[in-house]
Design a protein around this motif. Structure first.
Motif, PDB file in Angstrom:
ATOM      1  N   PRO A   1      48.593  69.821 -48.158  1.00 45.72           N
ATOM      2  CA  PRO A   1      50.030  70.005 -47.937  1.00 45.72           C
ATOM      3  C   PRO A   1      50.625  71.133 -48.767  1.00 45.72           C
ATOM      4  O   PRO A   1      50.183  71.392 -49.885  1.00 45.72           O
TER       5      PRO A   1
ATOM      6  N   TYR B   1      53.882  70.969 -49.602  1.00 42.54           N
ATOM      7  CA  TYR B   1      54.720  70.193 -50.528  1.00 42.54           C
ATOM      8  C   TYR B   1      53.819  69.206 -51.260  1.00 42.54           C
ATOM      9  O   TYR B   1      53.226  68.309 -50.644  1.00 42.54           O
TER      10      TYR B   1
ATOM     11  N   PRO C   1      41.731  56.023 -56.288  1.00 41.04           N
ATOM     12  CA  PRO C   1      41.640  56.751 -55.022  1.00 41.04           C
ATOM     13  C   PRO C   1      43.017  57.108 -54.457  1.00 41.04           C
ATOM     14  O   PRO C   1      43.982  56.358 -54.615  1.00 41.04           O
ATOM     15  N   GLY C   2      43.088  58.260 -53.800  1.00 43.83           N
ATOM     16  CA  GLY C   2      44.301  58.662 -53.094  1.00 43.83           C
ATOM     17  C   GLY C   2      45.462  59.006 -53.997  1.00 43.83           C
ATOM     18  O   GLY C   2      46.617  58.855 -53.616  1.00 43.83           O
ATOM     19  N   THR C   3      45.185  59.520 -55.184  1.00 44.03           N
ATOM     20  CA  THR C   3      46.273  59.898 -56.093  1.00 44.03           C
ATOM     21  C   THR C   3      46.389  61.429 -56.245  1.00 44.03           C
ATOM     22  O   THR C   3      47.045  61.912 -57.155  1.00 44.03           O
TER      23      THR C   3
ATOM     24  N   THR D   1      41.693  65.466 -55.685  1.00 48.34           N
ATOM     25  CA  THR D   1      40.995  66.514 -54.934  1.00 48.34           C
ATOM     26  C   THR D   1      41.985  67.549 -54.430  1.00 48.34           C
ATOM     27  O   THR D   1      41.732  68.759 -54.502  1.00 48.34           O
TER      28      THR D   1
ATOM     29  N   ASP E   1      33.291  66.468 -57.100  1.00 51.49           N
ATOM     30  CA  ASP E   1      34.142  65.367 -56.629  1.00 51.49           C
ATOM     31  C   ASP E   1      33.299  64.096 -56.535  1.00 51.49           C
ATOM     32  O   ASP E   1      32.167  64.138 -56.051  1.00 51.49           O
TER      33      ASP E   1
ATOM     34  N   ASN F   1      37.187  58.147 -60.617  1.00 53.20           N
ATOM     35  CA  ASN F   1      38.254  57.138 -60.573  1.00 53.20           C
ATOM     36  C   ASN F   1      38.560  56.582 -61.953  1.00 53.20           C
ATOM     37  O   ASN F   1      39.664  56.129 -62.237  1.00 53.20           O
TER      38      ASN F   1
ATOM     39  N   TYR G   1      50.937  56.435 -57.605  1.00 52.35           N
ATOM     40  CA  TYR G   1      52.316  56.831 -57.318  1.00 52.35           C
ATOM     41  C   TYR G   1      53.226  55.610 -57.303  1.00 52.35           C
ATOM     42  O   TYR G   1      52.827  54.522 -56.886  1.00 52.35           O
TER      43      TYR G   1
ATOM     44  N   LEU H   1      47.347  56.794 -51.201  1.00 48.34           N
ATOM     45  CA  LEU H   1      48.246  57.515 -50.299  1.00 48.34           C
ATOM     46  C   LEU H   1      47.606  57.792 -48.944  1.00 48.34           C
ATOM     47  O   LEU H   1      48.276  57.895 -47.921  1.00 48.34           O
TER      48      LEU H   1
ATOM     49  N   ILE I   1      49.144  57.867 -44.894  1.00 47.47           N
ATOM     50  CA  ILE I   1      49.052  58.976 -43.939  1.00 47.47           C
ATOM     51  C   ILE I   1      48.299  58.514 -42.689  1.00 47.47           C
ATOM     52  O   ILE I   1      48.690  58.785 -41.557  1.00 47.47           O
TER      53      ILE I   1
ATOM     54  N   ARG J   1      35.674  51.620 -47.548  1.00 51.72           N
ATOM     55  CA  ARG J   1      35.471  52.947 -48.130  1.00 51.72           C
ATOM     56  C   ARG J   1      35.557  52.849 -49.651  1.00 51.72           C
ATOM     57  O   ARG J   1      34.718  53.359 -50.368  1.00 51.72           O
TER      58      ARG J   1
END
Ligand SMILES: Nc1ncnc2c1ncn2[C@@H]1O[C@H](COP(=O)(O)OP(=O)(O)OP(=O)(O)O)[C@@H](O)[C@H]1O
Length: 373
Positions: free
Chosen positions: A26, A28, A61-63, A66, A142, A179, A205, A245, A249, A286
């Motif tokens: 993104p 943003y 994860p998802g923070t 990457t 990663d 993580n 978040y 996050l 999405i 996952r």
């Protein structure tokens, strides 16, 4: 439903589906300024042809770990022609040879000869190129914990971090992404003494931050008025549950498809529910597949009971793995951070408060993911 609410067969709710794809980077990228600044600061010496500081990005994860690296790499591409960046997914490239092949591909645009070439030869080709062209290499590893699981972490890190001792003039920096810092338990002192990373933490978040980020995706991903704030709140509540996050999405995308299937111009809560039902196991599995073997064993012990006292759990875990209390304690905390278990001091034991541990998901769902992992 009025005629206007009905979506015609050739119409779509998506203005730009690509912004809801998993690999979309993104524009943003809010709430990560301090992490981006820390990363830039660590890599800054590379712009002047020096070896950058090594980094360790740590967070659930998802923070955005990457994505933060990829955004920084993109900037380097524009501003630092002397820097070569490579991102290695250690789940896919989990040996020293595979990691070096990935680097080779990035440098030369072609794969190395796939038969008969020794690691040393490959490594020398890479290093000679870096030295002769005066380039600085930055490698992001990663899911670095995978190299620990596979037993290759030390040799990979050693080759990259001590390359300059064997080949003077080589400048390589390493960014590890994990993580939890305890995931790197396998690194030995030879590696630790040169790795010495700047640790950059990526916390989960907060609710308002999740809302802010998802609103931006909605704005670019959907046509106006496709999703109400109320329905978006519904999605945010699922993201809060997992802390990832990526779940939000993915739910936006799936819910949009569900609404389209109903021929509706608006996403409703029922579309979100349906999407969550379809995807919840995917996300859970996952996440579970990324745990270490001992963590999986521990989670299995917990899932097999409705609720278990910490002391009792430790006994079974120790019998199974021979691991000590410190590792056990760390793993319980990690499973709690990742939101798989509750481990609160609720019950009353004989000698005061007892820590009671139970899964936060349906035990059967966890067990079926563990079977696949
Ligand atoms: N601050 C942010 N602003 C916008 N999008 C974000 C932000 N943080 C994360 N994302 C999005 O969330 C998703 C997950 O992010 P990312 O892959 O960077 O997380 P991660 O911490 O590396 O996860 P993992 O540990 O599972 O690999 C991506 O689609 C990314 O675009």
């Amino acid at each position: 439903m009025t005629g206007n609410d009905i979506l015609l067969w050739d119409e779509t709710l998506f203005k730009d589906l690509s912004v809801l794809e998993p690999d979309y980077l993104p524009e943003y990228f809010p709430h990560r300024d301090s992490q981006l600044n820390a990363l830039k600061f660590a890599l800054k010496p590379a712009l002047r042809g020096m070896r950058p500081l090594n980094c360790l990005l740590v967070g659930p994860p998802g923070t955005g770990k990457t994505s933060a690296v990829m955004k920084t790499f993109k900037e380097l591409e524009v501003h630092a022609p002397n820097v070569v960046t490579v991102k290695v997914n250690c789940q896919i490239d989990s040996t020293r040879f595979a990691v070096m092949s990935r680097i080779y591909r990035q440098l030369f645009g072609i794969s190395p000869p796939n038969s008969g070439i020794a690691f040393r030869k490959l490594f020398e080709t890479v290093v000679n190129f870096l030295v002769s062209s005066e380039k600085v290499l930055i490698v992001a590893l990663d899911d670095l914990n995978y190299l620990c699981c596979e037993g290759h972490a030390n040799e990979v890190m050693y080759s990259l971090l001590r390359a300059h001792e064997q080949y003077p003039g080589t400048k390589i920096g390493v960014i590890g992404i994990v993580n939890d810092a305890s995931d790197l338990y396998c690194l030995d002192s030879r590696v630790n003494s040169v790795f010495l990373p700047e640790e950059i933490s990526f916390p989960r978040y907060e609710k308002a931050e999740i809302m802010d980020i998802l609103k931006d995706r909605v704005r670019y991903g959907f046509y106006p008025k496709v999703i109400s704030d109320e329905v978006l709140e519904h999605i945010v509540s699922y993201v809060e549950k997992t802390g990832d996050l990526r779940v939000g999405i993915d739910l936006l995308r799936r819910s949009g498809f569900n609404a389209e299937r109903r021929g509706s111009r608006m996403i409703l809560s029922e579309d979100v529910e349906k999407a969550y039902e379809a995807s919840k196991l995917l996300h859970l599995c996952r996440g579970i597949s990324l745990l270490s073997d001992s963590e999986k064993q521990l989670l299995e012990l917990i899932a097999k009971k409705d609720e278990i006292k910490a002391g009792e759990l430790y006994k079974s875990f120790h019998e199974l793995t021979q691991l000590g209390y410190t590792r056990f304690y760390g793993m319980v905390n990690r499973l709690q951070t990742l939101n798989y278990v509750d481990a609160d001091f609720t019950g009353k034991g004989k000698r005061g408060r007892t820590r009671m541990i139970k899964t936060k998901y349906e035990a059967d769902d966890i067990l079926s993911c563990l079977k696949k992992a």
